[in-house]
Design an enzyme around this catalytic site. Structure first.
Site, PDB file in Angstrom:
ATOM      1  N   ASP A  58      37.548 -37.811  78.416  1.00 35.58           N
ATOM      2  CA  ASP A  58      38.727 -38.269  78.377  1.00 35.58           C
ATOM      3  C   ASP A  58      39.897 -38.326  78.821  1.00 35.58           C
ATOM      4  O   ASP A  58      39.810 -37.323  80.247  1.00 35.58           O
ATOM      5  CB  ASP A  58      39.524 -37.753  77.005  1.00 35.58           C
ATOM      6  CG  ASP A  58      40.529 -38.548  76.759  1.00 35.58           C
ATOM      7  OD1 ASP A  58      40.588 -39.939  76.140  1.00 35.58           O
ATOM      8  OD2 ASP A  58      41.541 -38.333  76.737  1.00 35.58           O
TER       9      ASP A  58
ATOM     10  N   ASP B  49      44.055 -38.962  79.119  1.00 33.71           N
ATOM     11  CA  ASP B  49      44.828 -38.935  78.453  1.00 33.71           C
ATOM     12  C   ASP B  49      45.019 -37.210  78.252  1.00 33.71           C
ATOM     13  O   ASP B  49      44.704 -37.798  76.464  1.00 33.71           O
ATOM     14  CB  ASP B  49      45.974 -39.696  78.172  1.00 33.71           C
ATOM     15  CG  ASP B  49      46.188 -40.913  78.982  1.00 33.71           C
ATOM     16  OD1 ASP B  49      46.718 -40.851  80.421  1.00 33.71           O
ATOM     17  OD2 ASP B  49      45.880 -41.786  78.537  1.00 33.71           O
TER      18      ASP B  49
ATOM     19  N   ASP C 119      41.003 -34.118  73.505  1.00 32.45           N
ATOM     20  CA  ASP C 119      42.023 -33.658  73.627  1.00 32.45           C
ATOM     21  C   ASP C 119      42.631 -33.785  72.064  1.00 32.45           C
ATOM     22  O   ASP C 119      43.528 -32.948  71.881  1.00 32.45           O
ATOM     23  CB  ASP C 119      42.951 -33.341  74.561  1.00 32.45           C
ATOM     24  CG  ASP C 119      43.668 -35.487  74.122  1.00 32.45           C
ATOM     25  OD1 ASP C 119      43.148 -35.900  74.236  1.00 32.45           O
ATOM     26  OD2 ASP C 119      44.526 -35.298  74.370  1.00 32.45           O
TER      27      ASP C 119
END
Length: 243
Positions: free
Chosen positions: A17, A19, A195
């Site tokens: 991922d 961001d 995240d």
């Protein structure tokens, strides 16, 4: 690191991922959204509120920000006719808001963001052990690829897919399944690194093992409460674990 044991022989590839996992982009979001809101003669939104909106793509981010600032005191009603009316007002502004947001984001992309400590070390560790890498984000591709390049991360990845690359976004498993196809790997041997619960849910549904970082954006919820195979405080832990 806990739960998952990073044995490079378990994996053929990793999907990472962007961001909140590799780059702290909250500053970019805040600047772009608040310029957008100013263009619409609306009040600004605080970064702390924006952080809880990140992760589900730009449409969700923009609509959430619009609803937030148009609601009384920044607290949107949770249900009923009032909430529906607020969402309708936000939706009516969306096309103009998206045009202004895109204009401002492309102008400042990467200028108010930073690569998290340990990311480069972690990516180097994955590559040095033979794993193929792809970046998969809900951020639009037109934002994601220039950001990776600006931060010197693009060279690690064979593919970079944004939220507009496929018919559906994470937490739907489709983007992970399609990324595995592009990499030529099976999900069970493709590690998802993210995240948030979006990444974990998509990975679970796609059949990918999932590792979450503890420092990103998880919609304001404790990340260690998410169903994942393991957690790391830094991607540099991947290098130490495989050493």
């Amino acid at each position: 690191m806990n739960s998952i044991s990073f044995d490079p022989t378990r994996f053929d590839a990793a999907i990472v991922d962007l961001d909140g996992t590799m780059v702290d982009t909250l500053g970019d979001f805040a600047v772009s959204l608040n310029h957008m809101l100013d263009d619409l003669s609306l009040p600004p939104v605080a970064p702390a509120a924006i952080e809880k909106m990140v992760g589900k793509g730009s449409e969700h981010l923009i609509l959430s920000a619009l609803a937030h600032v148009m609601s009384s005191g920044g607290h949107a009603p949770s249900g009923g006719a009032a909430a529906e009316a607020l969402q309708a007002r936000a939706q009516a502004l969306f096309d103009r808001a998206w045009e202004r947001y895109q204009h401002h984001y492309l102008a400042i992309n990467g200028q108010h963001s930073a690569v998290y400590p340990g990311v480069v070390e972690g990516l180097k560790a994955l590559r040095s052990r033979g794993l193929r890498l792809a970046c998969l984000t809900n951020k639009p591709t037109s934002f994601a690829k220039p950001l990776l390049a600006a931060k010197g991360l693009d060279g690690f990845f064979e593919f970079a897919f944004g939220g507009d690359a496929f018919a559906r976004k994470k937490p739907d498993p489709l983007p992970l399944a399609k990324t595995c196809e592009a990499l030529g790997t099976v999900p069970a041997r493709t590690l998802m690194i993210g995240d948030s619960s979006n990444d974990a849910k998509a990975a679970r549904a796609a059949g990918c093992p999932v590792l979450l970082v503890t420092y990103g954006y998880n919609h304001g919820e404790p990340v260690r409460g998410v169903d994942a195979d393991g957690f790391v405080d830094s991607l540099a832990e991947l290098d130490r674990a495989a050493a």
